[in-house]
Enzyme design. Structure first.
Site, PDB file in Angstrom:
ATOM      1  N   HIS A 180       0.835  -1.224  -0.054  1.00 10.02           N
ATOM      2  CA  HIS A 180       0.048  -0.099   0.204  1.00 10.02           C
ATOM      3  C   HIS A 180       0.849   1.319  -0.011  1.00 10.02           C
ATOM      4  O   HIS A 180       1.490   1.566   0.643  1.00 10.02           O
ATOM      5  CB  HIS A 180      -1.093   0.003   1.096  1.00 10.02           C
ATOM      6  CG  HIS A 180      -1.871   1.294   1.373  1.00 10.02           C
ATOM      7  ND1 HIS A 180      -1.818   2.051   2.385  1.00 10.02           N
ATOM      8  CD2 HIS A 180      -2.907   1.675   0.389  1.00 10.02           C
ATOM      9  CE1 HIS A 180      -2.713   2.949   2.019  1.00 10.02           C
ATOM     10  NE2 HIS A 180      -3.584   2.745   0.946  1.00 10.02           N
ATOM     11  N   HIS A 218      -7.840   8.173  -4.319  1.00  8.87           N
ATOM     12  CA  HIS A 218      -8.633   7.044  -4.466  1.00  8.87           C
ATOM     13  C   HIS A 218      -9.883   7.155  -5.671  1.00  8.87           C
ATOM     14  O   HIS A 218     -10.465   6.173  -5.569  1.00  8.87           O
ATOM     15  CB  HIS A 218      -9.350   6.552  -3.153  1.00  8.87           C
ATOM     16  CG  HIS A 218      -8.062   6.220  -2.210  1.00  8.87           C
ATOM     17  ND1 HIS A 218      -7.663   6.791  -1.217  1.00  8.87           N
ATOM     18  CD2 HIS A 218      -7.297   5.010  -2.145  1.00  8.87           C
ATOM     19  CE1 HIS A 218      -6.917   6.402  -0.469  1.00  8.87           C
ATOM     20  NE2 HIS A 218      -6.520   5.215  -1.072  1.00  8.87           N
ATOM     21  N   ARG A 229     -16.084  15.193  21.956  1.00 11.62           N
ATOM     22  CA  ARG A 229     -16.371  15.028  23.569  1.00 11.62           C
ATOM     23  C   ARG A 229     -17.682  15.309  23.567  1.00 11.62           C
ATOM     24  O   ARG A 229     -18.140  16.443  23.506  1.00 11.62           O
ATOM     25  CB  ARG A 229     -15.177  16.064  24.116  1.00 11.62           C
ATOM     26  CG  ARG A 229     -15.538  15.911  25.647  1.00 11.62           C
ATOM     27  CD  ARG A 229     -15.276  14.660  26.169  1.00 11.62           C
ATOM     28  NE  ARG A 229     -15.283  14.383  27.544  1.00 11.62           N
ATOM     29  CZ  ARG A 229     -16.289  13.979  28.406  1.00 11.62           C
ATOM     30  NH1 ARG A 229     -17.357  13.553  27.521  1.00 11.62           N
ATOM     31  NH2 ARG A 229     -16.174  13.994  29.724  1.00 11.62           N
ATOM     32  N   TYR A 247     -14.008  19.729  35.364  1.00 19.97           N
ATOM     33  CA  TYR A 247     -13.145  20.401  34.677  1.00 19.97           C
ATOM     34  C   TYR A 247     -12.273  21.662  35.712  1.00 19.97           C
ATOM     35  O   TYR A 247     -12.364  22.769  35.244  1.00 19.97           O
ATOM     36  CB  TYR A 247     -13.780  21.077  33.772  1.00 19.97           C
ATOM     37  CG  TYR A 247     -14.194  19.986  32.590  1.00 19.97           C
ATOM     38  CD1 TYR A 247     -13.262  19.581  31.947  1.00 19.97           C
ATOM     39  CD2 TYR A 247     -15.841  19.679  32.395  1.00 19.97           C
ATOM     40  CE1 TYR A 247     -13.676  18.429  30.694  1.00 19.97           C
ATOM     41  CE2 TYR A 247     -15.940  18.986  31.452  1.00 19.97           C
ATOM     42  CZ  TYR A 247     -15.037  18.280  30.903  1.00 19.97           C
ATOM     43  OH  TYR A 247     -15.442  17.349  29.936  1.00 19.97           O
TER      44      TYR A 247
END
Length: 330
Positions: free
Chosen positions: A27, A52, A126, A310
């Site tokens: 590849h 591709h 997230r 946090y």
């Protein structure tokens, strides 16, 4: 079901099945890239590289064809269950998933480092709650402050009333590289590797411009904050929320955005469609997605994710001794 031998590498393209084991080392992009698609579809990975799309690539692939998928292999439609995550959007199969519900995933390091700007479909995700389905036609953003001051903006109004500003910014999850931290000392939270960080070119209205248009002063005496609420909410209706200091929100140098574009495209659903906050240089948790409300307040956001999560403390503080509330002494 598509059966795979442990010592062979099979992939699909459309309804065709290919054994590319003997091609892996040949590849041009390297064996590690083609192995990302092992056991699944090539199309999401091919879309990342324009080469591709050339006819000779598919001709080469067909030399390795071993069969066809049966009709039963088609993915079933999402069932109308009570699962609050059933309406989440499809994701790129190259993402490395840390949790499915809510969805949290990062790009492989070998793909993350290939481009300065992270492709939208590979940008780390997230989420704290299910992804809301937002109708852009009925969407309204509320901007509020003391004394009943309020402004309501539709998506077209946000686009037309304020100059479009663009900024290239990197967002990073507070838990990035937590897996490495846990090798030194056990840490609670998702085991993020090195990929909870991504860069995009964001486009939207400056938060500063919107606040000044709503009648808020450039400078305010005392301590003030700008609080954000998202349209994502828990089972009890509590939304995700966060806040930043007022001075940063109105600073011309801070480049805080109410973004509606990401790398020249409308925001993907996983990344806050139709509008999100982008706070450059600040932990990603403050860049609230699916934004529904902006509020000027003398206090920080009361959200759990601002008050109880946090936060950074010295190593001597653990989960049992954390002074969560700003009002609570250590």
């Amino acid at each position: 079901m598509l059966l795979l031998r442990a010592d062979r590498v099979w992939v699909t393209h459309g309804t065709e099945v290919f054994d590319v084991t003997d091609f892996v080392e040949l590849h041009p992009g390297g064996a590690d890239k083609i192995l990302l698609a092992a056991g699944g579809a090539l199309e999401p990975f091919w879309a990342l590289y324009a080469v591709h799309s050339q006819p000779h690539v598919l001709e080469l692939l067909r030399e390795y064809k071993v069969g066809e998928l049966s009709p039963e292999e088609a993915p079933p439609a999402a069932a109308a269950t009570g699962d609050p995550f059933a309406g989440d959007p499809p994701r790129h199969p190259g993402l490395r998933v840390n949790s499915q519900k809510p969805f949290n995933a990062e790009p492989p390091a070998e793909l993350l480092a290939e481009r300065f700007l992270t492709p939208n479909e590979l940008f780390f995700t997230r989420n704290h709650l299910p992804v809301p389905a937002v109708d852009p036609g009925s969407y309204r953003l509320r901007v509020e402050g003391p004394g009943g001051r309020a402004l309501s903006l539709s998506l077209p109004e946000l686009r037309s009333r304020f100059p479009k500003h663009e900024v290239t910014a990197t967002l990073q999850c507070a838990g990035n590289r937590r897996a490495e931290m846990s090798q030194v000392r056990p840490v609670k939270g998702l085991p993020w590797d090195i990929g909870a960080i991504s860069t995009a070119r964001w486009g939207g209205a400056r938060l500063r411009d919107v606040l000044l248009h709503a009648g808020f002063e450039e400078e305010r005496e005392g301590e003030w904050h700008v609080c954000f609420e998202g349209l994502d909410a828990d089972a009890g209706g509590a939304p995700y929320g966060a806040s930043i200091p007022y001075g940063r929100a109105v600073s011309p140098a801070a480049d805080v955005l109410l973004a509606y574009e990401m790398n020249g495209e409308e925001l993907p659903r996983d990344h806050g469609f139709p509008v999100r906050v982008v706070v450059p240089g600040v932990v990603g948790a403050r860049s609230v997605k699916w934004l529904r409300r902006v509020a000027v307040s003398p206090a920080e956001s009361p959200s759990h994710w601002q008050q109880n999560d946090y936060k950074g403390f010295s190593p001597c503080v653990d989960w049992d001794t954390t002074p969560y509330s700003p009002q609570k002494p250590p």
